[in-house]
Design an enzyme around this catalytic site. Structure first.
Site, PDB file in Angstrom:
ATOM      1  N   CYS A  21       0.801  -1.401   0.262  1.00 30.24           N
ATOM      2  CA  CYS A  21       0.032  -0.175  -0.103  1.00 30.24           C
ATOM      3  C   CYS A  21       0.715   0.719   0.275  1.00 30.24           C
ATOM      4  O   CYS A  21       1.599   1.668   1.028  1.00 30.24           O
ATOM      5  CB  CYS A  21      -1.217   0.033   0.830  1.00 30.24           C
ATOM      6  SG  CYS A  21      -1.318   1.505   1.262  1.00 30.24           S
ATOM      7  N   GLU A  22       0.708   2.073  -0.800  1.00 29.57           N
ATOM      8  CA  GLU A  22       1.637   3.029  -1.397  1.00 29.57           C
ATOM      9  C   GLU A  22       0.950   4.245  -0.415  1.00 29.57           C
ATOM     10  O   GLU A  22       1.883   5.307   0.252  1.00 29.57           O
ATOM     11  CB  GLU A  22       1.592   3.961  -2.064  1.00 29.57           C
ATOM     12  CG  GLU A  22      -0.005   4.981  -2.367  1.00 29.57           C
ATOM     13  CD  GLU A  22       0.072   5.717  -3.960  1.00 29.57           C
ATOM     14  OE1 GLU A  22       0.683   5.513  -4.697  1.00 29.57           O
ATOM     15  OE2 GLU A  22      -0.545   6.256  -4.796  1.00 29.57           O
ATOM     16  N   HIS A  23       0.147   4.321   0.772  1.00 24.12           N
ATOM     17  CA  HIS A  23      -0.301   4.988   1.970  1.00 24.12           C
ATOM     18  C   HIS A  23       0.188   4.708   2.755  1.00 24.12           C
ATOM     19  O   HIS A  23       0.523   5.634   3.527  1.00 24.12           O
ATOM     20  CB  HIS A  23      -1.803   5.130   2.006  1.00 24.12           C
ATOM     21  CG  HIS A  23      -2.157   5.995   0.708  1.00 24.12           C
ATOM     22  ND1 HIS A  23      -3.416   5.055  -0.129  1.00 24.12           N
ATOM     23  CD2 HIS A  23      -2.202   6.876  -0.029  1.00 24.12           C
ATOM     24  CE1 HIS A  23      -4.182   5.823  -1.190  1.00 24.12           C
ATOM     25  NE2 HIS A  23      -3.194   7.066  -0.969  1.00 24.12           N
ATOM     26  N   HIS A  24       0.571   3.590   3.176  1.00 24.79           N
ATOM     27  CA  HIS A  24       1.192   2.930   4.515  1.00 24.79           C
ATOM     28  C   HIS A  24       2.539   2.314   4.388  1.00 24.79           C
ATOM     29  O   HIS A  24       3.381   2.161   5.391  1.00 24.79           O
ATOM     30  CB  HIS A  24       0.268   2.773   5.729  1.00 24.79           C
ATOM     31  CG  HIS A  24      -1.286   2.991   5.810  1.00 24.79           C
ATOM     32  ND1 HIS A  24      -1.633   2.702   4.902  1.00 24.79           N
ATOM     33  CD2 HIS A  24      -1.649   4.098   6.543  1.00 24.79           C
ATOM     34  CE1 HIS A  24      -2.574   3.697   5.356  1.00 24.79           C
ATOM     35  NE2 HIS A  24      -2.843   4.563   6.630  1.00 24.79           N
ATOM     36  N   GLN A  63      -5.105  -0.453  -4.516  1.00 26.99           N
ATOM     37  CA  GLN A  63      -5.625  -1.184  -5.331  1.00 26.99           C
ATOM     38  C   GLN A  63      -6.485  -0.931  -7.299  1.00 26.99           C
ATOM     39  O   GLN A  63      -5.818  -2.097  -7.887  1.00 26.99           O
ATOM     40  CB  GLN A  63      -6.259  -1.987  -4.338  1.00 26.99           C
ATOM     41  CG  GLN A  63      -6.892  -3.518  -5.116  1.00 26.99           C
ATOM     42  CD  GLN A  63      -7.579  -4.360  -3.895  1.00 26.99           C
ATOM     43  OE1 GLN A  63      -7.284  -3.946  -2.961  1.00 26.99           O
ATOM     44  NE2 GLN A  63      -8.798  -4.978  -4.241  1.00 26.99           N
ATOM     45  N   HIS A  75      -5.821  -5.364   2.943  1.00 30.18           N
ATOM     46  CA  HIS A  75      -4.731  -4.877   2.847  1.00 30.18           C
ATOM     47  C   HIS A  75      -4.082  -4.511   5.023  1.00 30.18           C
ATOM     48  O   HIS A  75      -5.325  -5.015   5.343  1.00 30.18           O
ATOM     49  CB  HIS A  75      -5.075  -3.503   2.660  1.00 30.18           C
ATOM     50  CG  HIS A  75      -5.612  -2.724   1.472  1.00 30.18           C
ATOM     51  ND1 HIS A  75      -5.201  -1.673   0.594  1.00 30.18           N
ATOM     52  CD2 HIS A  75      -6.355  -4.181   0.379  1.00 30.18           C
ATOM     53  CE1 HIS A  75      -5.430  -2.330  -0.630  1.00 30.18           C
ATOM     54  NE2 HIS A  75      -6.265  -3.136  -0.804  1.00 30.18           N
ATOM     55  N   CYS A  86      -2.796  -2.442   5.732  1.00 29.69           N
ATOM     56  CA  CYS A  86      -2.871  -0.905   6.895  1.00 29.69           C
ATOM     57  C   CYS A  86      -4.889  -1.124   7.588  1.00 29.69           C
ATOM     58  O   CYS A  86      -5.135   0.015   8.395  1.00 29.69           O
ATOM     59  CB  CYS A  86      -3.086   0.105   5.839  1.00 29.69           C
ATOM     60  SG  CYS A  86      -3.550  -0.107   4.600  1.00 29.69           S
TER      61      CYS A  86
HETATM   62 ZN   LIG Z   1      -3.064   1.764   3.632  1.00 25.81          ZN
END
Ligand SMILES: [Zn+2]
Length: 232
Positions: free
Chosen positions: A120-123, A161, A189, A191
């Site tokens: 995941c690119e956010h976390h 995703q 995920h 996250c």
């Molecule tokens: Zn994430």
């Protein structure tokens, strides 16, 4: 500011960043890359990431002289560049050979339950699940394992995703020279399961359909096939 740097986030920025991460909002279908993304060699990248990761561990208070932790910055840096983010570099894209569709199999071909492992690119936490891909040949066919390799190539990037699903669709449409491609991803995920809402049972489903797969009957045939359980 305490450390003399100007990178301290204000409250409003923090709220936007947290909201984007929790809602998994994406900004573009192309992986956002800098123009000079590939100016450094892999070895140079590993060396720099290693230094930065060492700082992160140090700030967390970890003792980097400990035998168990000493090699971690190097291991993480190498894993980022050579393994889990190797798909950032187009040079690592698998070469795909196409074959003439000699036996004129013009029906749907489905490659299902492709192991999907992404980040995941956010976390920067793992995404894992299954991808199912189908196409209807337009004179050309592809080696089956190449579909798995292409899926895995795009998964080896920091991802959202929805973008991963679309990138696989567009690439296969280009490679196979047909619009008739379907991609379906069902993934968990970390996250979502280990932080924030901490939901361990939910998974995220995304799908993208091109050409004949936009037709309801064709889409249904694909969905029925990927959801059928087979005893082997
Ligand atoms: Zn994430």
């Amino acid at each position: 500011m305490k450390n003399g740097k100007t990178s301290v986030l204000n409250k409003q920025q923090i709220e936007i960043y947290e909201e984007m991460g929790d809602q998994h909002i994406l900004t573009s279908l192309d992986t956002p890359l800098k123009e000079d993304a590939f100016d450094l060699s892999d070895d140079e990248k590993i060396e720099r990431i290693q230094d930065h990761f060492k700082s992160i561990m140090d700030i967390l208070g970890l003792d980097l002289t400990d035998d168990s932790l000493k090699g971690t910055p190097y291991r993480v840096a190498k894993m980022y560049v050579k393994e889990i983010f190797s798909g950032i570099n187009p040079a690592n894209k698998p070469k795909v050979a196409l074959f003439d569709n000699k036996y004129q199999y013009n029906e749907m071909l489905i490659e299902k339950n492709i192991l999907l492992q992404s980040t995941c690119e956010h976390h920067f936490l793992p995404i894992y699940g299954k991808a199912h891909v189908a196409y209807i040949a337009n004179g050309k066919v592809i080696g089956l394992s190449k579909i798995n390799r292409l899926v895995q190539h795009f998964a080896k990037r920091p991802q959202v995703q929805e973008r991963l699903t679309m990138q696989i669709l567009h690439d296969l449409q280009e490679v196979l020279e047909t619009e008739d491609v379907a991609v379906y991803i069902d993934a968990k995920h970390m996250c979502v399961s280990t932080r924030g809402i901490k939901d361990i049972s939910s998974s995220t489903v995304t799908s993208a359909y091109g050409g004949k797969f936009e037709n309801e009957a064709t889409k249904k045939e694909f969905l029925r096939a990927i959801h059928s359980q087979q005893e082997y």
